[in-house]
Design an enzyme around this catalytic site. Structure first.
Site, PDB file in Angstrom:
ATOM      1  N   SER A 124       0.867  -1.138   0.031  1.00 23.92           N
ATOM      2  CA  SER A 124      -0.232   0.041   0.100  1.00 23.92           C
ATOM      3  C   SER A 124       0.916   1.381   0.043  1.00 23.92           C
ATOM      4  O   SER A 124       2.078   1.297   0.576  1.00 23.92           O
ATOM      5  CB  SER A 124      -0.732  -0.039   1.215  1.00 23.92           C
ATOM      6  OG  SER A 124      -1.502   1.155   1.358  1.00 23.92           O
ATOM      7  N   TYR A 149      -1.780  -0.528  10.883  1.00 23.80           N
ATOM      8  CA  TYR A 149      -2.141  -1.141   9.478  1.00 23.80           C
ATOM      9  C   TYR A 149      -0.820  -0.739   8.653  1.00 23.80           C
ATOM     10  O   TYR A 149      -0.337  -1.705   7.815  1.00 23.80           O
ATOM     11  CB  TYR A 149      -3.323  -0.626   8.764  1.00 23.80           C
ATOM     12  CG  TYR A 149      -3.391  -0.995   7.269  1.00 23.80           C
ATOM     13  CD1 TYR A 149      -3.301   0.340   6.632  1.00 23.80           C
ATOM     14  CD2 TYR A 149      -3.709  -2.048   7.031  1.00 23.80           C
ATOM     15  CE1 TYR A 149      -3.173   0.031   5.059  1.00 23.80           C
ATOM     16  CE2 TYR A 149      -3.752  -2.231   5.385  1.00 23.80           C
ATOM     17  CZ  TYR A 149      -3.496  -1.130   4.684  1.00 23.80           C
ATOM     18  OH  TYR A 149      -3.807  -1.492   3.304  1.00 23.80           O
ATOM     19  N   LYS A 153       2.061  -3.577   6.738  1.00 18.99           N
ATOM     20  CA  LYS A 153       2.391  -3.435   5.150  1.00 18.99           C
ATOM     21  C   LYS A 153       3.978  -3.332   5.110  1.00 18.99           C
ATOM     22  O   LYS A 153       4.680  -3.937   4.617  1.00 18.99           O
ATOM     23  CB  LYS A 153       1.841  -2.344   4.577  1.00 18.99           C
ATOM     24  CG  LYS A 153       0.185  -2.643   4.340  1.00 18.99           C
ATOM     25  CD  LYS A 153       0.054  -4.062   3.713  1.00 18.99           C
ATOM     26  CE  LYS A 153      -1.658  -4.179   3.496  1.00 18.99           C
ATOM     27  NZ  LYS A 153      -1.599  -5.386   2.748  1.00 18.99           N
ATOM     28  N   TYR A 177      -0.444  -0.165  -3.788  1.00 19.00           N
ATOM     29  CA  TYR A 177      -1.595   0.352  -3.957  1.00 19.00           C
ATOM     30  C   TYR A 177      -1.952   1.972  -3.633  1.00 19.00           C
ATOM     31  O   TYR A 177      -1.449   1.872  -2.370  1.00 19.00           O
ATOM     32  CB  TYR A 177      -2.995  -0.486  -3.604  1.00 19.00           C
ATOM     33  CG  TYR A 177      -3.023  -1.835  -3.745  1.00 19.00           C
ATOM     34  CD1 TYR A 177      -3.922  -2.521  -3.050  1.00 19.00           C
ATOM     35  CD2 TYR A 177      -2.412  -2.669  -4.439  1.00 19.00           C
ATOM     36  CE1 TYR A 177      -4.234  -4.057  -3.136  1.00 19.00           C
ATOM     37  CE2 TYR A 177      -2.316  -4.075  -4.665  1.00 19.00           C
ATOM     38  CZ  TYR A 177      -3.161  -4.810  -4.069  1.00 19.00           C
ATOM     39  OH  TYR A 177      -3.399  -6.137  -4.226  1.00 19.00           O
ATOM     40  N   ASN A 179      -5.412   4.433  -4.092  1.00 19.15           N
ATOM     41  CA  ASN A 179      -6.564   4.257  -3.470  1.00 19.15           C
ATOM     42  C   ASN A 179      -7.716   3.619  -4.399  1.00 19.15           C
ATOM     43  O   ASN A 179      -8.167   4.206  -5.425  1.00 19.15           O
ATOM     44  CB  ASN A 179      -7.320   5.621  -3.187  1.00 19.15           C
ATOM     45  CG  ASN A 179      -6.489   6.444  -2.129  1.00 19.15           C
ATOM     46  OD1 ASN A 179      -5.339   6.596  -2.223  1.00 19.15           O
ATOM     47  ND2 ASN A 179      -7.313   6.604  -1.105  1.00 19.15           N
ATOM     48  N   ASN A 198     -15.071   3.563   5.994  1.00 21.25           N
ATOM     49  CA  ASN A 198     -13.864   4.429   6.328  1.00 21.25           C
ATOM     50  C   ASN A 198     -13.553   5.106   5.140  1.00 21.25           C
ATOM     51  O   ASN A 198     -13.115   6.429   5.406  1.00 21.25           O
ATOM     52  CB  ASN A 198     -12.686   3.654   6.747  1.00 21.25           C
ATOM     53  CG  ASN A 198     -13.068   2.890   8.114  1.00 21.25           C
ATOM     54  OD1 ASN A 198     -13.198   3.466   9.106  1.00 21.25           O
ATOM     55  ND2 ASN A 198     -12.647   1.513   7.980  1.00 21.25           N
TER      56      ASN A 198
HETATM   57  C1  WQD Z   1      -9.464   9.794   0.936  1.00 19.52           C
HETATM   58  C2  WQD Z   1     -10.013  11.107   1.002  1.00 19.52           C
HETATM   59  C3  WQD Z   1      -9.831  11.699   3.400  1.00 19.52           C
HETATM   60  C4  WQD Z   1     -13.753   9.559   3.925  1.00 19.52           C
HETATM   61  C5  WQD Z   1      -6.963   4.699   3.152  1.00 19.52           C
HETATM   62  C6  WQD Z   1      -5.586   3.795   3.689  1.00 19.52           C
HETATM   63  C7  WQD Z   1      -4.940   3.065   2.557  1.00 19.52           C
HETATM   64  C8  WQD Z   1      -5.988   2.283   1.731  1.00 19.52           C
HETATM   65  C9  WQD Z   1      -7.040   3.409   1.178  1.00 19.52           C
HETATM   66  C10 WQD Z   1      -6.251   0.060   2.392  1.00 19.52           C
HETATM   67  C11 WQD Z   1      -8.905  11.678   2.343  1.00 19.52           C
HETATM   68  C12 WQD Z   1     -10.990  11.825   2.897  1.00 19.52           C
HETATM   69  C13 WQD Z   1     -12.439  10.095   3.420  1.00 19.52           C
HETATM   70  C14 WQD Z   1     -14.850  10.365   4.359  1.00 19.52           C
HETATM   71  C15 WQD Z   1     -13.477  12.572   3.738  1.00 19.52           C
HETATM   72  N1  WQD Z   1      -6.611   1.349   2.451  1.00 19.52           N
HETATM   73  N2  WQD Z   1     -12.400  11.529   3.200  1.00 19.52           N
HETATM   74  N3  WQD Z   1     -14.528  11.920   4.166  1.00 19.52           N
HETATM   75  O1  WQD Z   1      -7.062   7.608   3.778  1.00 19.52           O
HETATM   76  O2  WQD Z   1      -6.277   8.007   1.439  1.00 19.52           O
HETATM   77  O3  WQD Z   1      -6.287   5.702   2.438  1.00 19.52           O
HETATM   78  O4  WQD Z   1      -7.695   3.825   2.253  1.00 19.52           O
HETATM   79  O5  WQD Z   1      -5.317  -0.497   1.686  1.00 19.52           O
HETATM   80  O6  WQD Z   1      -3.967   2.206   2.928  1.00 19.52           O
HETATM   81  O7  WQD Z   1      -4.515   4.494   4.180  1.00 19.52           O
HETATM   82  O8  WQD Z   1      -8.391   6.508   1.787  1.00 19.52           O
HETATM   83  O9  WQD Z   1     -10.851   6.958   1.045  1.00 19.52           O
HETATM   84  O10 WQD Z   1     -10.211   7.018   3.717  1.00 19.52           O
HETATM   85  O11 WQD Z   1      -9.777   8.927   2.357  1.00 19.52           O
HETATM   86  O12 WQD Z   1     -13.297  13.687   3.544  1.00 19.52           O
HETATM   87  O13 WQD Z   1     -15.924  10.095   4.937  1.00 19.52           O
HETATM   88  O14 WQD Z   1     -11.051  11.512   1.623  1.00 19.52           O
HETATM   89  O15 WQD Z   1      -9.565  12.930   4.465  1.00 19.52           O
HETATM   90  O16 WQD Z   1      -8.423  13.003   2.156  1.00 19.52           O
HETATM   91  P1  WQD Z   1      -6.950   7.154   2.480  1.00 19.52           P
HETATM   92  P2  WQD Z   1      -9.872   7.466   2.133  1.00 19.52           P
END
Ligand code: WQD
Length: 338
Positions: A124, A149, A153, A177, A179, A198
């Site tokens: 990741s 997490y 990785k 990966y 997103n 999440n």
């Molecule tokens: C993306 C953007 C948030 C939710 C994580 C892990 C990564 C992978 C993907 C597992 C950010 C914003 C999000 C919400 C928001 N996971 N957001 N409101 O944090 O980049 O990556 O997920 O493999 O390893 O670290 O992804 O989709 O959570 O957030 O504003 O309800 O969307 O602040 O800027 P992230 P995310």
């Protein structure tokens, strides 16, 4: 080639199973359904149009994993078998270290016993932590993780590096990966988060379908184009095809190699909301709230190495990602639950 997809009933694994089966590989899937559902396996069979062996087991269970290798003799393993929720990992660090490291160590031991020398690992971009610069190359500093997490990785990458150094027969490909979003065009499989999502795209989809009232945008005071977080969203089918290219690469090389799987394009949260609304003709109400602890401002890939050495690049557009996410969500409002 016969390929074992460890943790292959999950979001990335199920999409990868379809893409590598399409290329003529024989697939075997093993999963303990700790973060997936049996229905996903049924859907994969429907899409592929033929049956394949499935084993319900914990990859860390050495005796059961040995029995699978004895029966199936896989020539390669794609390792998806790990817990992956950032927030949950902060609350349950020991469970994350135990599970994610044990599945990996047990796989390596049993692969060795059964002369299986090709391993593709689902890593990741989280191993980069807050990057010094974007776009991020594979040579960027890693190990500045911000949650258990991410640490698992990173630790697994270190373990695999040592394993490949010690065993000259072993070929390891680390896929970082960015997103993953979207779903197979059929709308039969997709991301099925348990409880409150999440990640951004499933949350947007659930707001659009009326399951959630409003999207909370975690901060608009970042040093980015519109103040909201910027990420490299990649269609899960493009990501799946990256694994197919990695299988070819592993079969042709020994040692360890790492590749970014991203589009090299960064989109902000508000970009995603706008694109989703326009692609699907729906409204996604949102409100700006405080930053989410641990979030970084910007993260997107330099995917040059994947293009040049893997012969892979992402082809699907942001519209494809939004349309396919919505197609899955609207056809499966409760995910794989009836
Ligand atoms: C993306 C953007 C948030 C939710 C994580 C892990 C990564 C992978 C993907 C597992 C950010 C914003 C999000 C919400 C928001 N996971 N957001 N409101 O944090 O980049 O990556 O997920 O493999 O390893 O670290 O992804 O989709 O959570 O957030 O504003 O309800 O969307 O602040 O800027 P992230 P995310």
């Amino acid at each position: 080639m016969k390929v074992l997809l460890a943790g292959g009933a999950g979001y990335i694994g199920s999409h990868t199973a379809i893409e590598i089966a399409k290329l003529g590989h024989d697939i075997v899937i093993a999963d303990d359904f700790s973060n997936s559902k049996p229905e996903a396996i049924n859907r994969v069979r429907t899409i592929i149009g033929k049956d394949f062996p499935f084993y319900e087991l914990d990859i860390a269970d050495k005796e059961k994993l040995r029995a699978l290798f004895e029966a199936e003799k896989p020539e390669a393993v794609i390792h998806f078998a790990g817990y992956k929720a950032v927030g949950e990992s902060v609350a349950k660090p020991i469970a994350y270290y135990r599970n994610n490291l044990d599945t990996t160590l047990t796989l390596l031991e049993v692969m060795k016993e059964y002369d299986c020398h090709n391993l593709i690992f689902s890593s990741s971009a989280t191993v980069y932590g807050a990057p010094d610069e974007v776009p991020i190359k594979e040579t960027a500093v890693v190990g500045r993780c911000t949650n258990p997490y991410g640490w698992t990785k990173y630790m697994i990458e270190v373990i695999l590096d040592g394993a490949a150094f010690a065993d000259k027969e072993l070929s390891v490909v680390l896929l970082r990966y960015f997103n993953p979003v979207g779903a197979h065009e059929s709308g039969l499989i997709g991301e099925d988060p348990q409880g409150i999502p999440n990640n951004l795209m499933p949350f947007i989809s659930q707001v659009a379908i009326g399951k959630r009232e409003c999207l909370s945008v975690f901060g608009n005071d970042y040093d980015t184009k519109d103040g909201t977080g910027v990420r490299d969203y990649i269609h899960v089918v493009d990501l799946a095809n990256g694994h197919a290219c990695a299988l070819n690469y592993a079969a042709a090389h020994k040692g360890i190699e790492v590749f970014n799987l991203g589009t090299s394009i960064g989109y902000s949260v508000l970009d995603m909301v706008k694109a989703f609304e326009e692609a699907n003709g729906v409204k996604v109400p949102y409100k700006i709230v405080d930053r989410r602890p641990g979030d970084i401002a910007e993260c997107y890939a330099d995917a040059t190495k994947s293009r040049e050495l893997l012969g892979w690049k992402a082809n699907k557009t942001l519209v494809d990602m939004c349309r396919d996410s919505w197609n899955w969500q609207s056809k499966n409002p409760n995910g794989y639950d009836a």
